[in-house]
Design an enzyme around this catalytic site. Structure first.
Site, mmCIF file in Angstrom:
data_model
loop_
_atom_site.group_PDB
_atom_site.id
_atom_site.type_symbol
_atom_site.label_atom_id
_atom_site.label_comp_id
_atom_site.label_asym_id
_atom_site.label_seq_id
_atom_site.Cartn_x
_atom_site.Cartn_y
_atom_site.Cartn_z
ATOM 1 N N ILE A 186 56.447 -110.028 -72.674
ATOM 2 C CA ILE A 186 57.716 -109.964 -71.932
ATOM 3 C C ILE A 186 58.308 -111.371 -71.840
ATOM 4 O O ILE A 186 59.529 -111.548 -71.975
ATOM 5 C CB ILE A 186 57.489 -109.353 -70.533
ATOM 6 C CG1 ILE A 186 57.066 -107.877 -70.670
ATOM 7 C CG2 ILE A 186 58.751 -109.476 -69.687
ATOM 8 C CD1 ILE A 186 56.691 -107.201 -69.363
ATOM 9 N N TYR A 194 45.916 -98.524 -62.108
ATOM 10 C CA TYR A 194 46.554 -99.824 -61.825
ATOM 11 C C TYR A 194 45.798 -100.535 -60.696
ATOM 12 O O TYR A 194 45.720 -101.753 -60.646
ATOM 13 C CB TYR A 194 48.045 -99.645 -61.506
ATOM 14 C CG TYR A 194 48.833 -100.924 -61.707
ATOM 15 C CD1 TYR A 194 48.831 -101.582 -62.936
ATOM 16 C CD2 TYR A 194 49.564 -101.492 -60.666
ATOM 17 C CE1 TYR A 194 49.536 -102.752 -63.118
ATOM 18 C CE2 TYR A 194 50.286 -102.661 -60.847
ATOM 19 C CZ TYR A 194 50.256 -103.294 -62.076
ATOM 20 O OH TYR A 194 50.955 -104.463 -62.258
ATOM 21 N N LYS A 222 50.405 -106.910 -56.872
ATOM 22 C CA LYS A 222 51.870 -106.919 -57.055
ATOM 23 C C LYS A 222 52.591 -106.722 -55.723
ATOM 24 O O LYS A 222 53.689 -107.251 -55.535
ATOM 25 C CB LYS A 222 52.296 -105.858 -58.064
ATOM 26 C CG LYS A 222 51.897 -106.145 -59.513
ATOM 27 C CD LYS A 222 52.488 -107.440 -60.071
ATOM 28 C CE LYS A 222 52.350 -107.514 -61.592
ATOM 29 N NZ LYS A 222 52.775 -108.835 -62.139
ATOM 30 N N ILE A 272 55.555 -101.253 -70.650
ATOM 31 C CA ILE A 272 55.826 -101.875 -71.956
ATOM 32 C C ILE A 272 54.478 -102.189 -72.601
ATOM 33 O O ILE A 272 53.581 -102.681 -71.915
ATOM 34 C CB ILE A 272 56.627 -103.195 -71.804
ATOM 35 C CG1 ILE A 272 57.950 -102.964 -71.066
ATOM 36 C CG2 ILE A 272 56.875 -103.830 -73.167
ATOM 37 C CD1 ILE A 272 58.761 -104.240 -70.840
HETATM 38 C C1 IMJ Z 1 47.686 -101.884 -66.307
HETATM 39 C C2 IMJ Z 1 46.583 -101.176 -65.868
HETATM 40 C C3 IMJ Z 1 46.650 -99.818 -65.584
HETATM 41 C C4 IMJ Z 1 47.837 -99.136 -65.721
HETATM 42 C C5 IMJ Z 1 48.940 -99.846 -66.160
HETATM 43 C C6 IMJ Z 1 48.870 -101.227 -66.444
HETATM 44 N N1 IMJ Z 1 50.237 -99.459 -66.378
HETATM 45 C C7 IMJ Z 1 50.975 -100.519 -66.796
HETATM 46 C C8 IMJ Z 1 50.153 -101.651 -66.867
HETATM 47 C C9 IMJ Z 1 50.717 -98.090 -66.209
HETATM 48 C C10 IMJ Z 1 52.433 -100.468 -67.106
HETATM 49 C C11 IMJ Z 1 50.546 -103.039 -67.304
HETATM 50 N N2 IMJ Z 1 50.936 -103.863 -66.131
HETATM 51 C C12 IMJ Z 1 52.164 -103.508 -65.442
HETATM 52 C C13 IMJ Z 1 50.192 -104.932 -65.666
HETATM 53 O O1 IMJ Z 1 50.573 -105.532 -64.674
HETATM 54 C C14 IMJ Z 1 48.944 -105.361 -66.328
HETATM 55 C C15 IMJ Z 1 48.139 -106.311 -65.783
HETATM 56 C C16 IMJ Z 1 46.821 -106.668 -66.295
HETATM 57 C C17 IMJ Z 1 46.309 -106.208 -67.497
HETATM 58 C C18 IMJ Z 1 45.024 -106.600 -67.895
HETATM 59 C C19 IMJ Z 1 44.383 -106.067 -69.148
HETATM 60 C C20 IMJ Z 1 43.265 -106.952 -69.640
HETATM 61 C C21 IMJ Z 1 42.435 -107.568 -68.558
HETATM 62 N N3 IMJ Z 1 43.008 -107.834 -67.350
HETATM 63 C C22 IMJ Z 1 44.291 -107.446 -67.034
HETATM 64 N N4 IMJ Z 1 44.829 -107.872 -65.881
HETATM 65 C C23 IMJ Z 1 46.058 -107.512 -65.510
HETATM 66 O O2 IMJ Z 1 41.271 -107.896 -68.784
#
Ligand code: IMJ
Length: 266
Positions: free
Chosen positions: A31, A166, A173, A202
């Site tokens: 992003i 999530y 958040k 995304i």
């Molecule tokens: C992340 C996890 C579960 C569901 C999710 C997401 N959905 C979305 C996300 C529906 C859209 C992506 N998102 C919005 C995030 O804020 C992701 C944060 C994130 C992702 C990872 C993956 C790899 C890891 N640690 C992480 N920490 C934060 O090791």
């Protein structure tokens, strides 16, 4: 105070004469990359940070392709690195007009299963990296925003509603969004605005390996009023506006960019 208005300036570019820092670029599907491209197109001079050597290799060519040579190391969990980064920006540019914070991290085991299984350490890691880091960056960089400025971060609907897996990131958040409001209140008198964009799902590096992510993407495309998913380029367009003086009265806000997905109650 007239802010950064240059009525005699010929350029129509929204970010002409503005210098900004992008924190959280990982690769060309980030992003942060969508935001960087839009900001560059609108005339901004950009600096970038990277977390470690592996990411430096990916960030450097992307930054250079936008004419940037201010590429600095910064782990947002390390105050010394944040202070050194701010000092380097002061040395090179003297001042700063905007900052994009596009950083989040939770341990993988905390992005699945029961929220009640979240460890104290897992909670700390997610909240510190994903929420406190905005406060730490504001502390170090707002002194450089001597003629006003704009800070922008990224959030997600999972802060408000329960989204499968999530988990701890939803809690982080929520803290980030609340930090946006308190920072906006504090920094308003310096004409520094603080906002967040809340995009729909995304597929970026941050979505890699998330269980059922592809089916979530197709479900949100089907259900969202606009029947499309959001792209980093869409985020870039809104970001360029929020970083610009055209958004002069918008602060402390969380703006959805999700094709209307958030409207649905059922
Ligand atoms: C992340 C996890 C579960 C569901 C999710 C997401 N959905 C979305 C996300 C529906 C859209 C992506 N998102 C919005 C995030 O804020 C992701 C944060 C994130 C992702 C990872 C993956 C790899 C890891 N640690 C992480 N920490 C934060 O090791």
């Amino acid at each position: 105070m007239t802010q950064n208005n240059h009525p005699t300036e010929k350029s129509n570019a929204m970010l002409h004469n503005k210098k900004g820092l992008i924190i959280g670029l990982a690769n060309n599907s980030s992003i942060a990359w969508g935001i960087a491209q839009a900001a560059h197109r609108e005339g901004a001079e950009l600096g970038f940070t990277y977390l470690n050597d592996a990411l430096a290799k990916r960030v450097t060519p992307l930054a250079q392709s936008l004419g940037s040579d201010l590429i600095l190391p910064c782990d947002v969990n390390d105050d010394q690195q944040i202070d050194a980064m701010a000092a380097a920006i002061k040395e090179r540019w003297g001042k700063l007009e905007f900052v994009v914070h596009a950083v989040a991290f939770a341990q993988r085991q905390d992005l699945q299963g029961n929220i009640s299984a979240t460890s104290r350490e897992g909670f700390r890691i997610a909240l510190e990296t994903s929420a406190y880091s905005l406060i730490a960056v504001a502390r170090a960089l707002t002194p450089l925003m001597t003629e006003g400025g704009s800070m922008l971060t990224l959030t997600y609907y999972g802060s408000e509603k329960v989204v499968p897996n999530y988990n701890i990131m939803g809690i982080a958040k929520a803290a980030l969004e609340c930090s946006v409001r308190y920072l906006a209140c504090e920094l308003g008198e310096k004409n520094i605005r603080v906002n967040a964009i809340s995009p729909g799902a995304i597929k970026t590096l941050s979505a890699k390996g998330i269980a059922d992510f592809n089916s979530m993407l197709s479900a949100s495309k089907e259900r969202a009023p606009l029947h499309r998913n959001v792209t980093p380029s869409d985020v870039g367009e809104l970001a360029a506006f929020l970083l610009s003086d055209r958004a002069a009265s918008i602060t402390g806000d969380i703006i959805y960019l999700d094709g209307g997905y958030n409207l649905l109650g059922f």
